[in-house]
Design a protein around this motif. Structure first.
Motif, PDB file in Angstrom:
ATOM      1  N   ILE A  99      -0.772  -3.746   7.075  1.00 18.34           N
ATOM      2  CA  ILE A  99      -2.054  -3.485   6.408  1.00 18.34           C
ATOM      3  C   ILE A  99      -2.743  -4.796   6.039  1.00 18.34           C
ATOM      4  O   ILE A  99      -3.947  -4.975   6.271  1.00 18.34           O
ATOM      5  N   GLY A 100      -1.991  -5.730   5.458  1.00 24.93           N
ATOM      6  CA  GLY A 100      -2.578  -7.001   5.046  1.00 24.93           C
ATOM      7  C   GLY A 100      -3.177  -7.772   6.212  1.00 24.93           C
ATOM      8  O   GLY A 100      -4.309  -8.268   6.140  1.00 24.93           O
ATOM      9  N   VAL A 101      -2.432  -7.874   7.307  1.00 30.91           N
ATOM     10  CA  VAL A 101      -2.912  -8.604   8.489  1.00 30.91           C
ATOM     11  C   VAL A 101      -4.090  -7.872   9.135  1.00 30.91           C
ATOM     12  O   VAL A 101      -5.079  -8.493   9.547  1.00 30.91           O
ATOM     13  N   TYR A 102      -3.989  -6.561   9.217  1.00 34.35           N
ATOM     14  CA  TYR A 102      -5.045  -5.764   9.847  1.00 34.35           C
ATOM     15  C   TYR A 102      -6.367  -5.891   9.083  1.00 34.35           C
ATOM     16  O   TYR A 102      -7.429  -6.116   9.684  1.00 34.35           O
ATOM     17  N   ILE A 103      -6.302  -5.763   7.769  1.00 31.61           N
ATOM     18  CA  ILE A 103      -7.514  -5.873   6.951  1.00 31.61           C
ATOM     19  C   ILE A 103      -8.114  -7.270   7.075  1.00 31.61           C
ATOM     20  O   ILE A 103      -9.337  -7.432   7.219  1.00 31.61           O
ATOM     21  N   ALA A 104      -7.272  -8.291   7.034  1.00 34.05           N
ATOM     22  CA  ALA A 104      -7.766  -9.668   7.155  1.00 34.05           C
ATOM     23  C   ALA A 104      -8.469  -9.877   8.494  1.00 34.05           C
ATOM     24  O   ALA A 104      -9.533 -10.495   8.562  1.00 34.05           O
ATOM     25  N   GLY A 105      -7.872  -9.350   9.567  1.00 34.37           N
ATOM     26  CA  GLY A 105      -8.476  -9.495  10.885  1.00 34.37           C
ATOM     27  C   GLY A 105      -9.815  -8.792  10.999  1.00 34.37           C
ATOM     28  O   GLY A 105     -10.755  -9.302  11.615  1.00 34.37           O
ATOM     29  N   ARG A 106      -9.938  -7.626  10.388  1.00 34.61           N
ATOM     30  CA  ARG A 106     -11.187  -6.869  10.457  1.00 34.61           C
ATOM     31  C   ARG A 106     -12.283  -7.490   9.591  1.00 34.61           C
ATOM     32  O   ARG A 106     -13.472  -7.303   9.862  1.00 34.61           O
ATOM     33  N   ILE A 216      -7.056   5.212   5.986  1.00 33.92           N
ATOM     34  CA  ILE A 216      -5.813   5.092   6.755  1.00 33.92           C
ATOM     35  C   ILE A 216      -4.852   4.120   6.075  1.00 33.92           C
ATOM     36  O   ILE A 216      -3.641   4.369   5.998  1.00 33.92           O
ATOM     37  N   CYS A 217      -5.391   3.015   5.562  1.00 30.12           N
ATOM     38  CA  CYS A 217      -4.547   2.026   4.889  1.00 30.12           C
ATOM     39  C   CYS A 217      -3.951   2.588   3.598  1.00 30.12           C
ATOM     40  O   CYS A 217      -2.779   2.345   3.284  1.00 30.12           O
ATOM     41  N   VAL A 218      -4.750   3.334   2.849  1.00 29.43           N
ATOM     42  CA  VAL A 218      -4.243   3.955   1.616  1.00 29.43           C
ATOM     43  C   VAL A 218      -3.138   4.954   1.947  1.00 29.43           C
ATOM     44  O   VAL A 218      -2.095   5.002   1.276  1.00 29.43           O
ATOM     45  N   LEU A 219      -3.359   5.747   2.982  1.00 36.95           N
ATOM     46  CA  LEU A 219      -2.339   6.716   3.405  1.00 36.95           C
ATOM     47  C   LEU A 219      -1.057   5.997   3.827  1.00 36.95           C
ATOM     48  O   LEU A 219       0.057   6.421   3.486  1.00 36.95           O
ATOM     49  N   GLY A 220      -1.219   4.903   4.563  1.00 33.96           N
ATOM     50  CA  GLY A 220      -0.052   4.127   4.973  1.00 33.96           C
ATOM     51  C   GLY A 220       0.699   3.569   3.777  1.00 33.96           C
ATOM     52  O   GLY A 220       1.938   3.568   3.751  1.00 33.96           O
ATOM     53  N   PHE A 221      -0.041   3.110   2.767  1.00 35.66           N
ATOM     54  CA  PHE A 221       0.602   2.565   1.572  1.00 35.66           C
ATOM     55  C   PHE A 221       1.362   3.650   0.812  1.00 35.66           C
ATOM     56  O   PHE A 221       2.458   3.407   0.288  1.00 35.66           O
ATOM     57  N   VAL A 222       0.798   4.841   0.757  1.00 33.15           N
ATOM     58  CA  VAL A 222       1.493   5.959   0.096  1.00 33.15           C
ATOM     59  C   VAL A 222       2.817   6.247   0.805  1.00 33.15           C
ATOM     60  O   VAL A 222       3.851   6.467   0.161  1.00 33.15           O
ATOM     61  N   VAL A 223       2.794   6.229   2.130  1.00 33.56           N
ATOM     62  CA  VAL A 223       4.025   6.435   2.907  1.00 33.56           C
ATOM     63  C   VAL A 223       5.034   5.331   2.592  1.00 33.56           C
ATOM     64  O   VAL A 223       6.237   5.589   2.431  1.00 33.56           O
ATOM     65  N   ALA A 224       4.544   4.086   2.482  1.00 28.10           N
ATOM     66  CA  ALA A 224       5.425   2.959   2.170  1.00 28.10           C
ATOM     67  C   ALA A 224       6.072   3.129   0.800  1.00 28.10           C
ATOM     68  O   ALA A 224       7.272   2.871   0.624  1.00 28.10           O
ATOM     69  N   VAL A 225       5.289   3.577  -0.172  1.00 30.27           N
ATOM     70  CA  VAL A 225       5.814   3.792  -1.531  1.00 30.27           C
ATOM     71  C   VAL A 225       6.888   4.870  -1.529  1.00 30.27           C
ATOM     72  O   VAL A 225       7.983   4.696  -2.088  1.00 30.27           O
ATOM     73  N   LEU A 226       6.589   5.990  -0.897  1.00 28.66           N
ATOM     74  CA  LEU A 226       7.544   7.101  -0.867  1.00 28.66           C
ATOM     75  C   LEU A 226       8.832   6.708  -0.146  1.00 28.66           C
ATOM     76  O   LEU A 226       9.935   7.068  -0.584  1.00 28.66           O
ATOM     77  N   ALA A 227       8.692   5.967   0.950  1.00 25.57           N
ATOM     78  CA  ALA A 227       9.872   5.541   1.702  1.00 25.57           C
ATOM     79  C   ALA A 227      10.737   4.598   0.876  1.00 25.57           C
ATOM     80  O   ALA A 227      11.971   4.717   0.860  1.00 25.57           O
ATOM     81  N   GLU A 228      10.108   3.671   0.167  1.00 19.72           N
ATOM     82  CA  GLU A 228      10.867   2.717  -0.641  1.00 19.72           C
ATOM     83  C   GLU A 228      11.536   3.401  -1.830  1.00 19.72           C
ATOM     84  O   GLU A 228      12.686   3.086  -2.174  1.00 19.72           O
ATOM     85  N   LEU A 229      10.842   4.335  -2.457  1.00 18.71           N
ATOM     86  CA  LEU A 229      11.442   5.080  -3.572  1.00 18.71           C
ATOM     87  C   LEU A 229      12.652   5.877  -3.094  1.00 18.71           C
ATOM     88  O   LEU A 229      13.692   5.916  -3.760  1.00 18.71           O
ATOM     89  N   ALA A 230      12.512   6.507  -1.929  1.00 19.78           N
ATOM     90  CA  ALA A 230      13.617   7.289  -1.380  1.00 19.78           C
ATOM     91  C   ALA A 230      14.800   6.391  -1.030  1.00 19.78           C
ATOM     92  O   ALA A 230      15.956   6.720  -1.318  1.00 19.78           O
TER      93      ALA A 230
END
Length: 279
Positions: A99-106, A216-230
């Motif tokens: 997400i960080g690299v993608y946003i910076a590139g855009r 899309i980035c927010v959704l991806g971050f939510v997935v990252a949070v849930l995965a890390e918590l699990a």
């Protein structure tokens, strides 16, 4: 500029960008493992990552290909090839780096604009570090991880993670992300694109962060949070560590493979460029 060259990448060009970013950033992450850390009082001087490599490629080429290449390179070379894999726990870093690299590139529409390049590099790096800090705070707030107080700081996870964020952002973020990116992007602009048979990006190139990209980035971050918590709660699904994990041999092998892959890609790009010139 060759009339047949376009600023948008084809699927084969995106694949080359992906592999090049994966190999170069994978090699860089292995080097960071060898750099010692220094601490003076509360301040720790450590190289978090050499994010300038994918940032530079994301600003010059296709941001998504470079972003996914960076995340994959770190996962393959600094985790799997070192004999360890944390299952769901790997998703958090994978997604936040992408997400960080993608946003910076855009954010960079014209790579010749040094102000935009510097601001985007800081924004992408800061976003990745901030997302990581938020995840760490949530792990404590949801009681899946114990809070570890730091002497000299208030006994608050917000203070601890906030200080760690600023420490990494001001040291690694500026010295090893923003400054190298600011130096490389304008100097490589117009020189590296022909290797892929592409025209340099111009001020009118597609980019920016719209609602769709943000969503899309927010959704991806939510997935990252849930995965890390699990994963932290013991549901990593696949948690593997070899007996030779992080050994010197594994480190050397990873560097050799990453370097060889990078050389192969660069040679292929050179051959492609020569063929385009001859044609």
């Amino acid at each position: 500029m060759n009339a047949s060259q376009k600023t948008t990448a084809t699927q084969s060009q995106k694949l080359m960008i992906f592999v090049l970013t994966m190999s170069l950033y994978g090699l860089a992450t292995l080097f960071t493992e060898l750099i010692p850390k220094f601490q003076i009082g509360l301040v720790e001087f450590s190289v978090e990552y050499f994010l300038f490599i994918p940032l530079t490629l994301a600003m010059l080429f296709d941001p998504l290909s470079a972003a996914l290449g960076a995340s994959t390179g770190e996962l393959v070379f600094s985790e799997i090839m070192l004999g360890q894999f944390g299952g769901l726990g790997e998703l958090e870093k994978f997604i936040t780096v992408a997400i960080g690299v993608y946003i910076a590139g855009r954010l960079v529409k014209d790579p010749r604009n040094k102000l935009a390049v510097g601001a985007a590099a800081l924004a992408g790096t800061g976003l990745q570090l901030f997302m990581g800090a938020v995840v760490d705070v949530l792990k404590v707030q949801f009681a899946v991880e114990d809070f570890e107080a730091v002497a000299g700081l208030p006994e608050s996870v917000f203070a601890t993670e906030g200080f760690a964020f600023l420490n990494d952002f001001l040291f690694s973020g500026i010295l090893f992300c923003m400054l190298p990116t600011l130096y490389l992007v304008p100097r490589l602009y117009g020189k590296i694109e022909p290797l892929l048979g592409m025209a340099p990006r111009t001020a009118g190139a597609e980019g920016g962060v719209n609602l769709r990209v943000a969503g899309i980035c927010v959704l991806g971050f939510v997935v990252a949070v849930l995965a890390e918590l699990a994963a932290t709660a013991g549901m990593a699904l696949i948690d593997w560590e070899a007996s030779w994990a992080e050994s010197g041999t594994a480190m050397a092998a990873g560097m050799v493979v990453a370097a060889a892959l990078a050389v192969i890609v660069l040679l292929a790009l050179k051959k492609n460029s020569e063929r385009n010139v001859a044609g």
